[in-house]
Design a protein around this motif. Sequence first.
Motif, PDB file in Angstrom:
ATOM      1  N   LEU A   1       4.197  15.075   6.064  1.00 57.46           N
ATOM      2  CA  LEU A   1       4.067  13.964   6.104  1.00 57.46           C
ATOM      3  C   LEU A   1       3.671  13.053   6.296  1.00 57.46           C
ATOM      4  O   LEU A   1       2.901  13.414   4.912  1.00 57.46           O
ATOM      5  N   PRO A   2       3.286  11.765   6.153  1.00 52.37           N
ATOM      6  CA  PRO A   2       4.387  10.555   7.146  1.00 52.37           C
ATOM      7  C   PRO A   2       6.027  10.721   7.158  1.00 52.37           C
ATOM      8  O   PRO A   2       6.580   9.806   7.572  1.00 52.37           O
ATOM      9  N   ILE A   3       6.103  11.073   5.695  1.00 49.29           N
ATOM     10  CA  ILE A   3       7.792  10.346   4.787  1.00 49.29           C
ATOM     11  C   ILE A   3       7.895  11.808   4.094  1.00 49.29           C
ATOM     12  O   ILE A   3       6.841  12.371   3.988  1.00 49.29           O
ATOM     13  N   ARG A   4       9.149  11.972   4.232  1.00 43.21           N
ATOM     14  CA  ARG A   4      10.390  12.668   4.048  1.00 43.21           C
ATOM     15  C   ARG A   4      11.958  12.612   3.089  1.00 43.21           C
ATOM     16  O   ARG A   4      12.096  11.801   4.115  1.00 43.21           O
ATOM     17  N   PRO A   5      12.268  12.985   2.199  1.00 45.62           N
ATOM     18  CA  PRO A   5      13.322  12.852   2.055  1.00 45.62           C
ATOM     19  C   PRO A   5      14.463  13.433   2.995  1.00 45.62           C
ATOM     20  O   PRO A   5      14.086  14.554   4.467  1.00 45.62           O
TER      21      PRO A   5
ATOM     22  N   MET B   1      24.527  -5.882   4.286  1.00 45.54           N
ATOM     23  CA  MET B   1      24.169  -7.080   4.493  1.00 45.54           C
ATOM     24  C   MET B   1      22.686  -8.052   3.581  1.00 45.54           C
ATOM     25  O   MET B   1      22.249  -7.910   5.322  1.00 45.54           O
ATOM     26  N   ASN B   2      22.890  -8.087   2.648  1.00 43.30           N
ATOM     27  CA  ASN B   2      21.211  -8.665   2.097  1.00 43.30           C
ATOM     28  C   ASN B   2      21.424  -9.741   2.252  1.00 43.30           C
ATOM     29  O   ASN B   2      22.458 -10.239   2.311  1.00 43.30           O
ATOM     30  N   HIS B   3      20.451 -10.110   2.208  1.00 44.69           N
ATOM     31  CA  HIS B   3      20.573 -11.963   2.615  1.00 44.69           C
ATOM     32  C   HIS B   3      19.199 -12.084   2.239  1.00 44.69           C
ATOM     33  O   HIS B   3      18.001 -11.985   2.464  1.00 44.69           O
ATOM     34  N   ALA B   4      18.874 -13.302   1.869  1.00 42.91           N
ATOM     35  CA  ALA B   4      17.799 -14.250   0.905  1.00 42.91           C
ATOM     36  C   ALA B   4      15.920 -13.587   1.926  1.00 42.91           C
ATOM     37  O   ALA B   4      15.839 -13.634   3.360  1.00 42.91           O
ATOM     38  N   GLY B   5      15.377 -12.725   0.852  1.00 45.81           N
ATOM     39  CA  GLY B   5      14.647 -12.348   2.084  1.00 45.81           C
ATOM     40  C   GLY B   5      14.370 -10.992   2.419  1.00 45.81           C
ATOM     41  O   GLY B   5      12.839 -10.507   3.061  1.00 45.81           O
ATOM     42  N   HIS B   6      15.307 -10.406   2.896  1.00 48.06           N
ATOM     43  CA  HIS B   6      15.553  -9.118   3.200  1.00 48.06           C
ATOM     44  C   HIS B   6      16.479  -8.497   3.038  1.00 48.06           C
ATOM     45  O   HIS B   6      17.371  -8.702   2.282  1.00 48.06           O
ATOM     46  N   ASP B   7      16.114  -7.324   2.634  1.00 47.37           N
ATOM     47  CA  ASP B   7      16.113  -5.992   1.924  1.00 47.37           C
ATOM     48  C   ASP B   7      17.782  -5.061   2.639  1.00 47.37           C
ATOM     49  O   ASP B   7      16.375  -4.721   3.224  1.00 47.37           O
ATOM     50  N   HIS B   8      18.250  -5.059   3.066  1.00 46.00           N
ATOM     51  CA  HIS B   8      18.807  -4.020   3.844  1.00 46.00           C
ATOM     52  C   HIS B   8      18.697  -2.623   4.090  1.00 46.00           C
ATOM     53  O   HIS B   8      20.504  -1.967   4.221  1.00 46.00           O
ATOM     54  N   ALA B   9      18.446  -2.312   2.479  1.00 46.42           N
ATOM     55  CA  ALA B   9      18.836  -0.768   1.636  1.00 46.42           C
ATOM     56  C   ALA B   9      18.507   0.401   2.447  1.00 46.42           C
ATOM     57  O   ALA B   9      17.314   0.569   3.574  1.00 46.42           O
ATOM     58  N   VAL B  10      19.553   0.830   2.888  1.00 45.82           N
ATOM     59  CA  VAL B  10      19.624   2.190   3.489  1.00 45.82           C
ATOM     60  C   VAL B  10      18.180   3.531   2.848  1.00 45.82           C
ATOM     61  O   VAL B  10      18.536   4.127   1.756  1.00 45.82           O
ATOM     62  N   LYS B  11      16.928   3.685   2.839  1.00 44.21           N
ATOM     63  CA  LYS B  11      16.000   4.621   2.530  1.00 44.21           C
ATOM     64  C   LYS B  11      16.383   6.193   2.828  1.00 44.21           C
ATOM     65  O   LYS B  11      16.782   6.378   3.763  1.00 44.21           O
ATOM     66  N   PRO B  12      16.626   6.821   2.413  1.00 42.45           N
ATOM     67  CA  PRO B  12      16.842   8.347   1.964  1.00 42.45           C
ATOM     68  C   PRO B  12      15.863   9.283   2.769  1.00 42.45           C
ATOM     69  O   PRO B  12      15.679  10.317   2.187  1.00 42.45           O
ATOM     70  N   TYR B  13      15.034   8.782   3.561  1.00 45.47           N
ATOM     71  CA  TYR B  13      13.580   9.121   4.451  1.00 45.47           C
ATOM     72  C   TYR B  13      13.605   9.086   5.854  1.00 45.47           C
ATOM     73  O   TYR B  13      14.824   8.589   6.778  1.00 45.47           O
ATOM     74  N   GLU B  14      12.947  10.205   6.227  1.00 47.33           N
ATOM     75  CA  GLU B  14      12.979  10.168   7.826  1.00 47.33           C
ATOM     76  C   GLU B  14      10.699  10.110   7.651  1.00 47.33           C
ATOM     77  O   GLU B  14      10.608  10.546   6.766  1.00 47.33           O
ATOM     78  N   TRP B  15      10.382   9.568   8.173  1.00 48.41           N
ATOM     79  CA  TRP B  15       9.305   8.897   8.728  1.00 48.41           C
ATOM     80  C   TRP B  15       9.393   9.735   9.864  1.00 48.41           C
ATOM     81  O   TRP B  15       9.444   9.171  11.305  1.00 48.41           O
ATOM     82  N   SER B  16       7.470  10.253   9.848  1.00 46.47           N
ATOM     83  CA  SER B  16       7.489  10.753  11.149  1.00 46.47           C
ATOM     84  C   SER B  16       6.042   9.243  11.480  1.00 46.47           C
ATOM     85  O   SER B  16       4.850   8.927  10.688  1.00 46.47           O
ATOM     86  N   PHE B  17       6.189   8.942  13.029  1.00 45.98           N
ATOM     87  CA  PHE B  17       5.051   8.252  13.431  1.00 45.98           C
ATOM     88  C   PHE B  17       4.251   8.834  13.940  1.00 45.98           C
ATOM     89  O   PHE B  17       3.561  10.107  14.291  1.00 45.98           O
ATOM     90  N   GLY B  18       2.814   8.181  13.909  1.00 44.07           N
ATOM     91  CA  GLY B  18       2.082   9.342  14.177  1.00 44.07           C
ATOM     92  C   GLY B  18       1.791   9.508  15.701  1.00 44.07           C
ATOM     93  O   GLY B  18       2.509   7.852  16.642  1.00 44.07           O
ATOM     94  N   ASN B  19       0.744   9.657  16.858  1.00 43.10           N
ATOM     95  CA  ASN B  19       0.758   9.492  17.815  1.00 43.10           C
ATOM     96  C   ASN B  19       1.344   8.733  18.509  1.00 43.10           C
ATOM     97  O   ASN B  19       2.148   8.498  19.990  1.00 43.10           O
ATOM     98  N   LYS B  20       0.638   7.983  18.784  1.00 46.38           N
ATOM     99  CA  LYS B  20       0.087   6.591  19.452  1.00 46.38           C
ATOM    100  C   LYS B  20       1.531   5.500  19.423  1.00 46.38           C
ATOM    101  O   LYS B  20       1.429   5.300  20.982  1.00 46.38           O
ATOM    102  N   THR B  21       2.974   5.935  18.446  1.00 46.22           N
ATOM    103  CA  THR B  21       3.341   5.296  17.790  1.00 46.22           C
ATOM    104  C   THR B  21       4.861   5.957  18.721  1.00 46.22           C
ATOM    105  O   THR B  21       4.995   5.204  19.459  1.00 46.22           O
ATOM    106  N   GLN B  22       4.741   7.104  18.641  1.00 47.81           N
ATOM    107  CA  GLN B  22       5.280   7.574  18.919  1.00 47.81           C
ATOM    108  C   GLN B  22       5.489   7.403  20.980  1.00 47.81           C
ATOM    109  O   GLN B  22       6.876   7.582  21.367  1.00 47.81           O
ATOM    110  N   ASP B  23       4.443   7.338  20.983  1.00 50.54           N
ATOM    111  CA  ASP B  23       4.982   7.459  23.069  1.00 50.54           C
ATOM    112  C   ASP B  23       5.032   5.875  22.849  1.00 50.54           C
ATOM    113  O   ASP B  23       5.766   6.127  24.110  1.00 50.54           O
ATOM    114  N   ARG B  24       4.764   4.727  21.920  1.00 50.53           N
ATOM    115  CA  ARG B  24       4.613   3.805  22.663  1.00 50.53           C
ATOM    116  C   ARG B  24       6.618   3.272  22.684  1.00 50.53           C
ATOM    117  O   ARG B  24       7.610   3.279  23.022  1.00 50.53           O
ATOM    118  N   LEU B  25       6.603   4.541  21.019  1.00 49.60           N
ATOM    119  CA  LEU B  25       8.695   4.456  20.680  1.00 49.60           C
ATOM    120  C   LEU B  25       9.139   4.385  22.228  1.00 49.60           C
ATOM    121  O   LEU B  25      10.345   4.387  22.186  1.00 49.60           O
TER     122      LEU B  25
END
Length: 219
Positions: A117-121, A133-157
């Motif tokens: 946690l909180p991030i893993r390959p 589709m990158n454009h100015a100011g935004h990098d739309h790269a796909v990260k090879p990660y899985e992110w684990s949110f904390g419990n409070k954020t998880q509940d809200r999602l």
Amino acid sequence: MKTTTMIQTLTATAIGFLFSTGLATAHSDHDNTRLDMQWKFSKKVESKIQARDTLEGNSYYIGLSKHEQDVLNHYNIRLGHIFTTQVDGVIAQVKRTMAGIQVMDTGFMDISMKEQLPIRPVNRMSLISTHSMNHAGHDHAVKPYEWSFGNKTQDRLANRLGQEDVVFVGLTKFEQDLLHNYDIKVGNKFHTVVIGQVLQAECTSGGLRLTTPSNQVNM
């Protein structure tokens, strides 16, 4: 005179008892629980650990900022909790302290079955569109990660997920800063799991754009 002396003695004894009880109570919060997980520190914290040559020995103390301590609290890593981390290829056992962490031991430890946690390959790249589709100011790269949110954020999602295939969820400044500390920037896409469902998340200027797997190909 004797009565006054007796009262003073009893008062001092009572204060001493309350003080010692308070210390015992405070100390009981440091339960030395060994967590069955591996924590991945941000690059900033890893740099702190490396700068002190902490990995060359044991019993080194590393101070953490308030935000870095709040991150540990967010994932229920409390004072006294012991967990593993890997920095620069070295596996270390660390303990949460009042001001940060203590490196307790380094060397061989079996971490193969421990969740990171909180991030893993992640190897489920087929679930994420590689369309960019990158454009100015935004990098739309796909990260090879899985992110684990904390419990409070998880509940809200979880509360926002329903019949819709795509949902937008706002994040607090703390939650956005947490993602940014792990180099997840606006426009980046990554995996996350909410209530057992694998989702694609895209970091936006105000939070997240969540998409179910069946609708990720045309993203």
